[in-house]
Scaffold this active site. Structure first.
Site, PDB file in Angstrom:
ATOM      1  N   ALA A  71      42.947  40.544  42.307  1.00  0.00           N
ATOM      2  CA  ALA A  71      41.734  40.304  43.091  1.00  0.00           C
ATOM      3  C   ALA A  71      41.756  38.996  43.881  1.00  0.00           C
ATOM      4  O   ALA A  71      40.718  38.546  44.367  1.00  0.00           O
ATOM      5  CB  ALA A  71      40.470  40.371  42.223  1.00  0.00           C
ATOM      6  N   ALA A  72      42.947  38.405  44.038  1.00  0.00           N
ATOM      7  CA  ALA A  72      43.042  37.184  44.869  1.00  0.00           C
ATOM      8  C   ALA A  72      42.568  37.495  46.288  1.00  0.00           C
ATOM      9  O   ALA A  72      41.751  36.764  46.870  1.00  0.00           O
ATOM     10  CB  ALA A  72      44.483  36.675  44.885  1.00  0.00           C
ATOM     11  N   GLY A  73      43.051  38.605  46.837  1.00  0.00           N
ATOM     12  CA  GLY A  73      42.649  39.004  48.199  1.00  0.00           C
ATOM     13  C   GLY A  73      41.155  39.304  48.253  1.00  0.00           C
ATOM     14  O   GLY A  73      40.470  38.923  49.197  1.00  0.00           O
ATOM     15  N   ASP A  74      40.651  39.975  47.224  1.00  0.00           N
ATOM     16  CA  ASP A  74      39.217  40.325  47.207  1.00  0.00           C
ATOM     17  C   ASP A  74      38.344  39.067  47.180  1.00  0.00           C
ATOM     18  O   ASP A  74      37.316  38.996  47.847  1.00  0.00           O
ATOM     19  CB  ASP A  74      38.890  41.172  45.971  1.00  0.00           C
ATOM     20  CG  ASP A  74      39.679  42.479  45.944  1.00  0.00           C
ATOM     21  OD1 ASP A  74      40.074  42.954  47.021  1.00  0.00           O
ATOM     22  OD2 ASP A  74      39.909  43.002  44.843  1.00  0.00           O
TER      23      ASP A  74
HETATM   24  O1  RIB Z   1      42.399  44.081  44.283  1.00  0.00           O
HETATM   25  C1  RIB Z   1      42.369  44.219  42.890  1.00  0.00           C
HETATM   26  C2  RIB Z   1      41.835  45.578  42.519  1.00  0.00           C
HETATM   27  O2  RIB Z   1      42.763  46.546  42.945  1.00  0.00           O
HETATM   28  C3  RIB Z   1      41.681  45.807  41.037  1.00  0.00           C
HETATM   29  O3  RIB Z   1      40.439  45.402  40.543  1.00  0.00           O
HETATM   30  C4  RIB Z   1      41.936  47.301  40.904  1.00  0.00           C
HETATM   31  O4  RIB Z   1      40.815  48.042  40.543  1.00  0.00           O
HETATM   32  C5  RIB Z   1      42.497  47.735  42.245  1.00  0.00           C
HETATM   33  O5  RIB Z   1      41.554  48.410  42.979  1.00  0.00           O
END
Ligand code: RIB
Length: 304
Positions: free
Chosen positions: A249-252
């Site tokens: 989830a770094a990008g998120d």
């Molecule tokens: O970007 C990370 C996410 O990628 C995780 O939380 C997983 O669910 C996938 O969708």
């Protein structure tokens, strides 16, 4: 209305295995632990924006199962508006994530309910688009739905953001409706079908997408920072030096930080910096949604 984001995207439950080494093909290793954490690229981005103090509407689907129930609870607890999320028969999306001792990971996603996010559902929720200022998409729901959603958002005069993850081929009809594209290097290479090996080649690839209608390209380069490219300029923003625990989830988290700032200030440089701070805090913790920092944490974060 300058303070409402809409995320149209995936909701998953992540099953996270911590292990010393991620096994190669045909190999077996013993792991350290397994945990269930709320995730999904869409939900993670929504939670990140909400924890940074902005109102977030969300369009997506989960199953009528325990995973879906817990996924919604996590989003709700972070302040995301979950009223328009549909619960359907079938299973909630699941991601199997292996994390090694250096914080590297690999991920397999079983889309489940995310695959059912279709054009009809988006049309039914046109009022949610109308009530939002900026609309953010990823590629964990059907590509046709992303294409339709981008078109609809543009027609309604919204700012559109696309995080093209996981990597996929994108046609020009999608790109022409994207204001801000936020790929990593692999995704940029896949979309542009060009070599992406260094700053020069990344700028060239990004400019090709700009010719196709994208307004701004922001390439996330992990430890090498973030590269910003538009029609007139490009700039590299070095990364923060932190102890990595888990890059999931770094990008998120970057997108959450970026959007929470850009939707109000419309200042790309300040927004990139906020995105980088958010990501630097996120990767120092295990997990996805539960690793997203609060506004106070981001505001107090200093470059070492
Ligand atoms: O970007 C990370 C996410 O990628 C995780 O939380 C997983 O669910 C996938 O969708």
């Amino acid at each position: 209305m300058d303070n409402t984001a809409l995320v149209v995207g995936s909701i998953n439950m992540d099953l996270v295995v911590s292990t010393e080494e991620i096994p190669g093909l045909g190999e077996t290793v013993l792991g350290n632990s397994i945990t269930e954490n709320p995730g999904g690229k869409g939900a993670n981005q929504g939670v990140a924006i909400s924890k940074l103090g902005k109102r977030v509407n969300f369009l997506g689907m989960v199953g009528k199962d325990g995973l879906g129930h817990r996924a919604l609870k996590s989003m709700e607890a972070a302040g995301v508006v979950v009223d328009h999320i549909k619960r359907i028969d079938g299973t909630t999306g699941i991601a199997i994530i292996n994390v090694d001792k250096a914080g590297n990971n690999n991920i397999i996603v079983i889309p489940g309910a995310n695959e059912k996010v279709d054009r009809n559902y988006l049309e039914e929720n046109i009022d949610v688009f109308k009530a939002s200022d900026i609309v953010i998409f990823q590629l964990e729901i059907p590509l046709e739905s992303v294409k339709f959603g981008l078109e609809l958002a543009k027609k309604l005069g919204k700012i559109t953001v696309l995080n093209p993850a996981p990597a996929a081929d994108l046609d020009d009809d999608i790109l022409k409706n994207v204001d801000i594209l936020i790929p990593n290097e692999h995704e940029l290479k896949r979309i542009s079908k060009m070599e992406v090996v260094d700053e020069g080649s990344s700028v060239k690839a990004a400019r090709l997408l700009i010719e196709k209608g994208v307004k701004k390209v922001i390439v996330t380069l992990g430890a090498n920072g973030v590269l910003y490219v538009d029609e007139n300029q490009y700039k590299l923003f070095p990364s923060y030096n932190v102890e990595v625990v888990d890059t999931t989830a770094a990008g998120d988290s970057f997108i959450g930080g970026f959007v929470s700032s850009y939707m109000v200030e419309k200042n790309v440089e300040a927004a990139i910096e906020r995105g980088q701070k958010t990501a630097a805090l996120c990767i120092q913790r295990l997990g996805a949604q539960n690793a997203m920092p609060t506004r106070q944490e981001v505001e107090g974060f200093k470059r070492i």
